[in-house]
Design an enzyme around this catalytic site. Structure first.
Site, mmCIF file in Angstrom:
data_model
loop_
_atom_site.group_PDB
_atom_site.id
_atom_site.type_symbol
_atom_site.label_atom_id
_atom_site.label_comp_id
_atom_site.label_asym_id
_atom_site.label_seq_id
_atom_site.Cartn_x
_atom_site.Cartn_y
_atom_site.Cartn_z
ATOM 1 N N TYR A 1 0.844 -1.198 0.000
ATOM 2 C CA TYR A 1 0.000 0.000 0.000
ATOM 3 C C TYR A 1 0.884 1.254 0.000
ATOM 4 O O TYR A 1 0.645 2.196 -0.731
ATOM 5 C CB TYR A 1 -0.907 0.005 1.239
ATOM 6 C CG TYR A 1 -1.986 1.064 1.155
ATOM 7 C CD1 TYR A 1 -3.267 0.729 0.707
ATOM 8 C CD2 TYR A 1 -1.736 2.383 1.507
ATOM 9 C CE1 TYR A 1 -4.250 1.700 0.606
ATOM 10 C CE2 TYR A 1 -2.710 3.355 1.408
ATOM 11 C CZ TYR A 1 -3.980 3.005 0.962
ATOM 12 O OH TYR A 1 -4.947 3.965 0.855
ATOM 13 N N LYS B 1 -0.953 6.968 -22.893
ATOM 14 C CA LYS B 1 -0.325 7.360 -24.160
ATOM 15 C C LYS B 1 1.195 7.375 -24.006
ATOM 16 O O LYS B 1 1.898 6.635 -24.667
ATOM 17 C CB LYS B 1 -0.796 8.768 -24.557
ATOM 18 C CG LYS B 1 -2.243 8.834 -25.013
ATOM 19 C CD LYS B 1 -2.575 10.248 -25.443
ATOM 20 C CE LYS B 1 -4.037 10.424 -25.771
ATOM 21 N NZ LYS B 1 -4.476 9.777 -27.001
ATOM 22 N N ASP C 1 1.162 19.558 -20.867
ATOM 23 C CA ASP C 1 0.464 18.268 -21.000
ATOM 24 C C ASP C 1 1.347 17.413 -21.897
ATOM 25 O O ASP C 1 1.449 17.636 -23.111
ATOM 26 C CB ASP C 1 -0.921 18.481 -21.626
ATOM 27 C CG ASP C 1 -1.676 17.153 -21.816
ATOM 28 O OD1 ASP C 1 -1.026 16.100 -21.812
ATOM 29 O OD2 ASP C 1 -2.908 17.197 -21.992
ATOM 30 N N ARG D 1 -14.079 13.744 -34.007
ATOM 31 C CA ARG D 1 -13.438 14.844 -33.299
ATOM 32 C C ARG D 1 -13.936 16.130 -33.956
ATOM 33 O O ARG D 1 -13.275 16.764 -34.748
ATOM 34 C CB ARG D 1 -11.907 14.741 -33.372
ATOM 35 C CG ARG D 1 -11.313 13.553 -32.633
ATOM 36 C CD ARG D 1 -11.114 13.693 -31.130
ATOM 37 N NE ARG D 1 -12.246 13.649 -30.271
ATOM 38 C CZ ARG D 1 -12.185 13.360 -28.963
ATOM 39 N NH1 ARG D 1 -11.052 13.069 -28.393
ATOM 40 N NH2 ARG D 1 -13.266 13.383 -28.221
ATOM 41 N N PHE E 1 -8.062 20.166 -24.727
ATOM 42 C CA PHE E 1 -8.409 18.751 -24.875
ATOM 43 C C PHE E 1 -9.706 18.565 -24.086
ATOM 44 O O PHE E 1 -9.919 19.242 -23.082
ATOM 45 C CB PHE E 1 -7.284 17.828 -24.364
ATOM 46 C CG PHE E 1 -7.660 16.392 -24.579
ATOM 47 C CD1 PHE E 1 -7.710 15.878 -25.863
ATOM 48 C CD2 PHE E 1 -8.045 15.575 -23.527
ATOM 49 C CE1 PHE E 1 -8.129 14.573 -26.083
ATOM 50 C CE2 PHE E 1 -8.452 14.268 -23.747
ATOM 51 C CZ PHE E 1 -8.499 13.762 -25.026
ATOM 52 N N THR E 2 -10.563 17.655 -24.552
ATOM 53 C CA THR E 2 -11.912 17.520 -23.968
ATOM 54 C C THR E 2 -11.906 17.453 -22.437
ATOM 55 O O THR E 2 -12.620 18.208 -21.769
ATOM 56 C CB THR E 2 -12.605 16.252 -24.512
ATOM 57 O OG1 THR E 2 -11.721 15.145 -24.338
ATOM 58 C CG2 THR E 2 -12.955 16.408 -25.987
ATOM 59 N N PHE F 1 -19.978 13.132 -25.946
ATOM 60 C CA PHE F 1 -19.510 12.253 -27.028
ATOM 61 C C PHE F 1 -19.256 10.828 -26.550
ATOM 62 O O PHE F 1 -19.277 9.897 -27.332
ATOM 63 C CB PHE F 1 -18.246 12.838 -27.690
ATOM 64 C CG PHE F 1 -17.073 12.969 -26.754
ATOM 65 C CD1 PHE F 1 -16.903 14.111 -25.992
ATOM 66 C CD2 PHE F 1 -16.135 11.959 -26.642
ATOM 67 C CE1 PHE F 1 -15.822 14.247 -25.129
ATOM 68 C CE2 PHE F 1 -15.047 12.070 -25.790
ATOM 69 C CZ PHE F 1 -14.896 13.219 -25.020
HETATM 70 C C1 LIG Z 1 -3.533 15.494 -24.778
HETATM 71 C C2 LIG Z 1 -4.307 14.703 -23.773
HETATM 72 N N1 LIG Z 1 -4.399 15.135 -22.516
HETATM 73 C C3 LIG Z 1 -5.089 14.448 -21.587
HETATM 74 C C4 LIG Z 1 -5.731 13.265 -21.889
HETATM 75 C C5 LIG Z 1 -6.515 12.545 -20.836
HETATM 76 O O1 LIG Z 1 -5.870 11.374 -20.494
HETATM 77 P P1 LIG Z 1 -6.675 10.074 -19.962
HETATM 78 O O2 LIG Z 1 -7.481 9.544 -21.107
HETATM 79 O O3 LIG Z 1 -5.605 9.147 -19.507
HETATM 80 O O4 LIG Z 1 -7.541 10.520 -18.850
HETATM 81 C C6 LIG Z 1 -5.631 12.767 -23.184
HETATM 82 C C7 LIG Z 1 -6.317 11.518 -23.541
HETATM 83 O O5 LIG Z 1 -6.494 11.127 -24.655
HETATM 84 C C8 LIG Z 1 -4.926 13.518 -24.161
HETATM 85 O O6 LIG Z 1 -4.838 13.113 -25.438
#
Ligand SMILES: Cc1ncc(COP(=O)(O)O)c(C=O)c1O
Length: 487
Positions: A85, A271, A228, A394, A137-138, A460
């Protein structure tokens, strides 16, 4: 511009063919179900490719998130994970990898990228704050707005030009950045966000030169710079390909320079390191302390952060492998091959080829479909129907409504065909080319979509849509006419 593909391996024929620098050792069987079943699957899934089951999917090009092929070294590392842990040795190995690769002293583990966004937004955003960025990013946008913040996207005009030869469409417009800071006031800007290989505009990178300029502005006004780094490996690869100063640099050097310019680096390990998990890194103890308490609250203890220890081991090895140019180059080279061949066949694509996937310009391919009927969503559904290939919308479906409930139509309507690292073979890529060329030739048969179930957040993912007419049946009939009983 970009160095030639496989610049180190030339074919006698002179053809520019992406060559796999790995061999297949473990395989997974795929299904290609008939088009009649694919139409049923679309209906069951509300014409939303997120809602398809993989038993109905042939090539899964939805995303590279958590779908990159793992290496033998990653899989074997998972076997010596230290289940604890607190104080796990697996975490010590991850911390070392993060220090070696990302060159930051402190690491907070989180279960995936959006968890890092949650923590950063909670820690730093107050109501009314503004976050300047190259592009949203979304999930980053959702967390910022959830905490009362707003965003402003500061790309150069060229970034919105679908057919371009600009090598760095992800660059932040530094003149606008400075204007924005002066207008908004430093006290209302907790951080500037730079996203490596800007996802939603076609996986387009920014240059080191641009990041240095942003760093200078951040220094001048005393604002934090957040990177990021989810797609940092690919961004660094394109810097080596496209930025004069770095043509002889190593991946380690470029990655180190880029992370060194940021105060905070966060990432989706799904990623960056072809594993699961995520992380937030910094060299600043004060920042570390400001974020630290949120990790046990939302993620898990500081030495696992909601990630299984096996995945932590895979993540550590995956981070080191990100420095291997012969591994990182595979996906961008396949994408470049896809994009260039499709452009030659007359399909409108985002150029130059970026990373993460090939991006089809639905605004052009489906120009007969108004944005109110979601051309990119319609193209994603149509492409699945005629090929069994699952891509991702997208465009406007991926956008969220404004505070008054109005649609905010996307700047670009794209069908993204992700090319996860080392997953597909070249004959599969040829199949993508074949079916997409056919669909482009028959594009007039594609019709629009409408929402029949629309969740208020990240619609989405879970939303359901329906065709505005019987266009899917007509498209299926044309497929049968041209392909006979072929799958
Ligand atoms: C540029 C970017 N930032 C953040 C994220 C969010 O990451 P996660 O899907 O691991 O939550 C992604 C996911 O595709 C991404 O492409």
């Amino acid at each position: 511009m970009s160095k030639a593909n496989n610049s180190k391996i030339k074919f006698y024929s002179g053809e520019n063919i992406p060559l796999e620098l790995h061999k297949v050792r473990i395989v997974q069987k795929l299904n290609l179900v008939p088009i009649e079943r694919r139409l049923e699957a679309l209906k069951e899934g509300g014409f939303n490719t997120f809602r398809l089951s993989t038993k109905d999917v042939f090539l899964d090009m939805l995303t590279d998130s958590g779908t990159n092929a793992m290496s033998d070294m990653q899989l074997s590392a998972m076997m010596h994970a230290d289940d604890a842990y607190a104080g796990s040795q697996s975490f010590a190995r991850l911390q070392q990898a993060s220090e070696d690769v990302l060159k930051k002293k402190y690491l907070l583990p989180v279960h995936q990228g959006r968890a890092a966004e949650n923590i950063l937004s909670r820690a730093y955003i107050k109501k009314g704050d503004l976050i300047p960025m190259n592009y949203h990013f979304t999930t980053a946008l959702a967390h910022i707005t959830e905490n009362g913040g707003r965003i402003v996207e500061l790309l150069y005009e060229e970034a919105y030009n679908i057919n371009s030869s600009h090598p760095f469409k992800g660059n932040i417009n530094v003149e606008k950045l400075e204007e924005t800071i002066k207008e908004t006031g430093v006290e209302n800007i907790p951080f500037i966000r730079m996203e490596a290989s800007t996802n939603l505009i076609g996986g387009q990178p920014f240059s080191v030169q641009n990041m240095r300029a942003v760093r200078n502005i951040a220094n001048k006004y005393g604002i934090r710079l957040v990177l990021d780094a989810s797609l940092l490996g690919e961004n660094a690869y394109l810097v080596i390909q496209r930025e004069e100063e770095f043509q002889n640099a190593t991946m380690a050097e470029v990655i180190g320079i880029m992370t060194g310019l940021a105060d905070i680096v966060y990432f989706s390990a799904r990623k960056l390191s072809s594993s699961r998990g995520g992380g937030i890194c910094t060299d600043d103890l004060k920042i570390y302390r400001e974020l630290e308490a949120l990790v046990p609250l939302f993620e898990g203890f500081l030495t696992y952060g909601g990630i299984s220890v096996r995945e932590i081991e895979a993540m550590a090895v995956g981070l080191y492998e990100t420095l291997d140019e012969s591994m990182i180059c595979q996906s961008p080279q396949f994408i470049e091959y896809l994009v260039n061949t499709l452009v030659s066949a007359g399909v409108s694509m985002v150029t130059p080829a970026g990373v993460l996937g090939a991006h089809v310009n639905a605004m052009e391919v489906c120009k007969h479909i108004p944005q109110t009927q979601y051309p990119a969503g319609a193209l994603a559904a149509a492409f699945y129907l005629i090929s069994g290939i699952r891509g991702m919308e997208r465009g406007s479906v991926s956008n969220q409504r404004d505070e008054d409930g109005n649609e905010t139509y996307a700047d670009m309507e794209l069908l993204r065909l992700a090319v996860p690292r080392r997953v597909f073979t070249l004959s599969q890529i040829m199949y993508v080319l074949d079916r997409l060329t056919w669909l482009n030739d028959n594009r007039k048969l594609i019709g629009g979509l409408k929402f029949v179930y629309e969740p208020s957040v990240l619609r989405f993912f879970m939303g359901r849509l329906a065709p505005v007419s019987d266009w899917p049946e007509k498209l299926m009939a044309k497929f049968r006419e041209d392909f006979g009983d072929s799958l």
